[in-house]
Enzyme design. Structure first.
Site, short mmCIF file in Angstrom:
data_model
loop_
_atom_site.label_atom_id
_atom_site.label_comp_id
_atom_site.label_asym_id
_atom_site.label_seq_id
_atom_site.Cartn_x
_atom_site.Cartn_y
_atom_site.Cartn_z
N CYS A 79 -4.85 -3.38 -16.45
CA CYS A 79 -5.61 -4.59 -16.74
C CYS A 79 -7.09 -4.26 -16.98
CB CYS A 79 -5.41 -5.62 -15.63
SG CYS A 79 -5.78 -7.31 -16.15
N HIS A 169 0.39 -6.14 -15.29
CA HIS A 169 0.44 -5.58 -13.94
C HIS A 169 1.85 -5.06 -13.65
CE1 HIS A 169 -3.55 -6.72 -12.40
NE2 HIS A 169 -3.45 -7.74 -13.23
N GLU A 171 2.84 -3.43 -11.13
CA GLU A 171 3.10 -3.34 -9.69
C GLU A 171 3.70 -4.60 -9.09
OE1 GLU A 171 -1.23 -4.71 -10.10
OE2 GLU A 171 0.20 -3.43 -11.18
N SER A 223 -0.07 -2.53 23.41
CA SER A 223 0.13 -3.98 23.38
C SER A 223 1.60 -4.37 23.41
CB SER A 223 -0.49 -4.54 22.09
OG SER A 223 0.21 -4.07 20.95
N GLY A 225 3.32 -3.91 20.77
CA GLY A 225 3.59 -4.12 19.35
C GLY A 225 4.02 -2.84 18.65
N VAL A 226 4.39 -2.98 17.40
CA VAL A 226 4.91 -1.85 16.62
C VAL A 226 3.85 -0.77 16.44
CG1 VAL A 226 5.85 -1.16 14.39
CG2 VAL A 226 6.57 -3.32 15.41
N SER A 228 0.86 0.06 17.94
CA SER A 228 0.38 0.84 19.08
C SER A 228 1.49 1.70 19.67
CB SER A 228 -0.23 -0.07 20.15
OG SER A 228 0.75 -0.89 20.77
#
Length: 511
Positions: A79, A169, A171, A223, A225-226, A228
């Site tokens: 672009c 684009h 992508e 935490s 979470g994924v 950490s």
């Protein structure tokens, strides 16, 4: 080291998507602002020029010297990148008669390595107001659409590496064969080896961490979470017991989360200490209603607890963080906007306060890549598949003042919601789901009694990366079952509503 592609960012909303498509093709890439220098080394195989909200004909339009870059590596302009390339080499770029936005049909002309395997008439996605009216000399036309004369081009002459330009684009999802075009650029033109895999990343990262850290001690706030958890597991593979994890129960976790997460850490062999600081957080949240004040209270309380616990460990040199790539990508400074870098929400201010160096094993990865790494490391699927959960936890899912009783109500309601999502095989079909406790009470009737109790709002969204999100169209029967279960089992709640707002204009979280 592995082969690498550099993406020069001119401020397009799609730049990260280009990177994700390249990574999915098992090729490593980095996003760099167009005005930031970078090094050409033996691993740099090609350069991609992104789109931009700017016009190449504006005064002070973003600029890079495409001629110089093409002396050292193949170039693909997308672009704005294509328009800039055409203009630099002497072509004509001007305003389109109308802004072209949306689907178009690419009519491929001629033969090129870039379009190998792409059907002659292929759907692509346009988003531009300028257009290339005339190609420079020595450039060949590769494709047109009904609306524009130059949709794709190349320059393949002995005086430089090949240069390609796409007005569309490739992508985005709506460019149905765009990934083929990008793959052709990566492999057929740049000669990239597809060796950017989870196993390769783990091996390389662990070796790098061993060299960097040696016998140093690292402290890290976990935490559950994924991000950490995966970061801590990589650090553990490199330095073993020299990683000291601290998991703080801020009183704002989901039901049973503190115990369940500590159990997972034990299974993984991580050296983690659990600290229950719930009462401190409740005390510091007392009387606070404004969302930003609550966030600051939660953040400062975490730093207080973490700093206190970390100081009990002698000889700490590094602070580990689960920062991922979207957190550290710099935004290209276009239209006078300043460069910004997002700060990590859990540990803002800690490195300076504790005088520690930072180690971030995941800073080159996108979220979906982190999950792949986690799976390769053997982290349980139930943790890797968990929905995103905000750093301040239930503190920003309780609107208004937070106290222990409100947390208990929300935990119970959210637990029912989550369990039923799993039971009906809906949990993995939504990006994120959660419950919000509203600061209003309403009248209800239970049996012969009048009630005056709280309202719960259910939230569920579908998304790819959380940047935009649509409300999840959960079945009415399912929502009815959730409502009944919550009202019948959580004393203090007598009304359940469902949030059907999309992002934008709403956000995923309410605060």
């Amino acid at each position: 080291m592995t082969d690498k592609i550099i993406i020069l960012d001119f401020g397009s909303q799609y730049t990260q998507l280009i990177a994700r498509v390249i990574r999915e093709a098992n090729v490593y890439c980095e996003i760099i602002p167009f005005n930031k220098p970078f090094v050409f080394d033996e691993y740099l195989k090609g350069v991609i020029l992104s789109g931009s909200p700017c016009s190449v004909n504006e005064q002070n339009a973003p600029f890079v010297n495409v001629k110089e870059i093409a002396q050292k590596a193949p170039v693909l302009g997308v672009c704005y990148g294509a328009q800039l390339t055409a203009k630099i080499f002497g072509g004509l770029v001007a305003k389109s008669n109308k802004r072209e936005y949306g689907r178009a049909i690419l009519d491929i002309v001629g033969n090129s390595l870039l379009t190998t395997g792409v059907t002659k008439l292929s759907q692509v996605w346009m988003s531009h107001s300028d257009t290339i009216k005339e190609l420079p000399q020595e450039f060949q036309l590769l494709g047109t659409t009904e609306s524009i004369p130059v949709a794709a081009f190349e320059k393949n002459t002995p005086d430089s590496f090949p240069i390609f330009g796409l007005q569309f684009h490739p992508e985005v999802y709506h460019s149905t064969e765009g990934k083929i075009i990008i793959d052709n650029f990566l492999v057929k033109i740049c000669g990239c080896k597809k060796d950017w895999t989870a196993a390769h990343f783990i091996t390389e990262t662990v070796e790098d961490l061993k060299l960097k850290l040696g016998n140093s001690k690292v402290v890290m706030g976990l935490s559950g979470g994924v991000d950490s958890t995966v970061a801590a597991t990589l650090l553990h593979k490199a330095i073993g017991e020299n990683l000291y994890g601290i998991f703080v129960n801020n009183g704002l976790l989901r039901k049973n989360e503190f115990e369940e997460v500590l159990d997972i850490y034990k299974q993984l062999g991580l050296n983690v200490k659990g600290v229950d600081a719930s009462q401190l957080f409740y005390k510091n949240l007392n009387g606070k209603i404004d969302p930003e004040e609550k966030r600051k209270a939660i953040g400062s309380s975490f730093i207080e607890v973490f700093d206190d616990e970390a100081n009990k460990i002698t000889g700490i040199s590094y602070l580990g963080q689960g920062t991922i790539y979207p957190d550290v990508i710099e935004s290209a400074a276009v239209n006078g906007l300043a460069v910004t870098i997002k700060s990590h929400h859990n540990v803002g201010g800690l490195p300076e306060k504790m005088n520690l160096k930072i180690v971030e094993p995941l800073r080159s990865l996108f979220k979906d890549e982190v999950r792949k790494i986690g799976a390769e490391l053997g982290i349980p699927a139930n943790l890797l598949g968990r929905h995103p959960f905000p750093g301040p936890g239930l503190g920003i899912r309780i609107l208004g003042e937070v106290n222990e009783e409100k947390v208990r109500l929300l935990q119970e309601a959210d637990y029912i919601y989550t369990q039923l999502l799993h039971k009906h095989h809906l949990y993995n079909k939504v990006w994120q789901a959660g419950s919000i406790l509203l600061p209003v009470k309403s009248v209800g009737v239970m049996g012969d009694e009048r009630t005056y109790e709280f309202t719960i709002a259910l939230r569920a969204v579908t998304s790819v990366d959380g940047m935009t999100a649509d409300w999840a169209h959960l079945p009415y029967d399912f929502l009815g079952e959730v409502s009944n279960e919550i009202i019948n089992n959580v004393k203090g709640i007598n009304r359940v509503v469902y949030d059907i707002s999309s992002k934008p204009p709403a956000t995923i979280e309410w605060e």
